[in-house]
Scaffold this active site. Sequence first.
Site, PDB file in Angstrom:
ATOM      1  N   SER A 154      -9.469   1.901   3.308  1.00  0.00           N
ATOM      2  CA  SER A 154      -8.560   2.498   2.586  1.00  0.00           C
ATOM      3  C   SER A 154      -7.686   1.880   1.843  1.00  0.00           C
ATOM      4  O   SER A 154      -6.885   2.143   0.805  1.00  0.00           O
ATOM      5  CB  SER A 154      -7.672   3.765   3.162  1.00  0.00           C
ATOM      6  OG  SER A 154      -6.832   3.061   4.279  1.00  0.00           O
ATOM      7  N   SER A 204      -9.919  -0.897   7.435  1.00  0.00           N
ATOM      8  CA  SER A 204      -9.200  -0.474   5.993  1.00  0.00           C
ATOM      9  C   SER A 204      -8.448  -1.687   5.671  1.00  0.00           C
ATOM     10  O   SER A 204      -8.245  -1.735   4.545  1.00  0.00           O
ATOM     11  CB  SER A 204      -8.218   0.719   6.075  1.00  0.00           C
ATOM     12  OG  SER A 204      -8.991   2.022   6.396  1.00  0.00           O
ATOM     13  N   LYS A 240       0.534  -1.228  -0.044  1.00  0.00           N
ATOM     14  CA  LYS A 240      -0.034  -0.121   0.016  1.00  0.00           C
ATOM     15  C   LYS A 240       0.898   1.152  -0.052  1.00  0.00           C
ATOM     16  O   LYS A 240       1.866   1.245   0.806  1.00  0.00           O
ATOM     17  CB  LYS A 240      -0.889  -0.032   1.235  1.00  0.00           C
ATOM     18  CG  LYS A 240      -1.875   1.369   1.360  1.00  0.00           C
ATOM     19  CD  LYS A 240      -2.757   0.860   2.746  1.00  0.00           C
ATOM     20  CE  LYS A 240      -3.830   1.998   2.656  1.00  0.00           C
ATOM     21  NZ  LYS A 240      -4.511   1.712   3.971  1.00  0.00           N
TER      22      LYS A 240
END
Length: 514
Positions: free
Chosen positions: A176, A200, A96
């Site tokens: 996210s 997330s 990420k």
Amino acid sequence: MIKHASAALAALALFPHAPALAQDGEQAPRAQQMIEVAEGTGLAAAGYLQEIDANDDTGAQINAVIVQAERDVAQAEAERAYRERGLLRGRTILVKDNVETREWPTTAGSLALAGNATGRDAPVVARVRANGGVILGKTNLSEWANIRSTASTSGWSAVGGQTRNPHAIDRNPCGSSSGSGAAVAARFAWAAIGTETDGSVTCPASVNGIVGFKPTVGLVSRTHIVPISSSQDTAGPMSRDVHSAALLLSAMAGSDPADSATAGADAYAIDFTRDLDSASLSGVRIGVLRKAVGDYAPVTALFEQALDDMRAAGAVIVDIDYEPDGAMYEAEYAVLLYELRVGLADYLGSSPADIPVRTLADVIAFNEANADTELRHFGQEIFLMANEATDEAAYREARALSLRLAGAEGIDRLLRENDVAFLVAPTTGPAWPIDLVYGDNYPGSIGAGSLAAIAGYPHLSVPMGATDGLPVGLSIMGAKWTDHEVLKAGAAYERARTAPLASPSFDRWNPDAE
């Protein structure tokens, strides 16, 4: 579709019964079979990169990967790691883009950090490399990990654009860690690293039909990860099965002198794959958070099937009548606002890169100056509130309250008073349509993951089926430091599961498709 000649020939030599390599224009499943056969041999990296080329920026345009390694370099690294016989043996991991890697900038999806090339690995990434993992690239995310606006669209960032759900490309991948979840579902890598403050990792795992594990806060280092909350942030593995998540977690976990929360991590950083194959639900008492099931009938039906599967595997199902105190959420919000301002200043201020922002106030000003790109779809209301959250005494009171309600009087009490080992509920509802006008449409009545997020306790989401082709996950939550036990319960459920799982369509949602 493995085009790297040496890798392809080696794969065929090692696996003489493997399916033939796909040629240009042939269907993806054939190539994916080749990748799966080669997985764990150091020979799959080139195939995954080919899949990214085929369906990320082109083809279905999943838009999950911001930047990727060069094919020859990644393949050579994977083959070397396999020969060195590390824990991961050349398996490929996407990271990420709020987690630092030495090769590429770490942007958190913001144009303000487009030049944030620090030249360093976050300790969690360094551990993965040291254990034989190959960093294949970086994934898109909801900008600033979805803490900028009250009207945001998950999966969108100014750097990466909008990530799509591989199961229905007009539906949201959740945030996210949206890019990490979508990339694993699309089979762009063996696994990915996501981060979670509240939902997330587990939400994108659920709606993308994969496994996501949020470990106990403090098991995994947060150093050189763009922060939201020092109380709740953690990185976690995202993969297609529980064993892979446990294997990646084994490579990620451990103490970091720069992160005081991890002081005790080495005592719990074990081989998390141990005993997964023999794990059983027989006699295990499991608490069902009935009020977190929600009122959407298709999800309720899937959840009841999951409970029946657990009963058939010998589990004792205990219904629990519990609803969190609303004060827990209010206090959590106050904590996140305060810690965001403080933590972001610490991170930005210490970056060795030449970046134009060093405080949250700087970021707000940057966004206003670049409103046509940064604020095109939604604003920065949360940033504005966080910048005014300066009352330390109120913050400390809010943190004590949120932790007590979620931990001692939440999960701990529920486990103790009901004599259960774990708590379960649906993770969330099916993916909603992508909507850059009105923002996200979360199924708010489904799920209870905030309990584990606020308390800092382990939370695993495992696929439990699909409704109209849209995946839904099962949440399994436990007490602090029971990460291994939660993973074992997930592996046992995975074997007991009878509901069919959806395969990504790489097309728009069609509820009538078989």
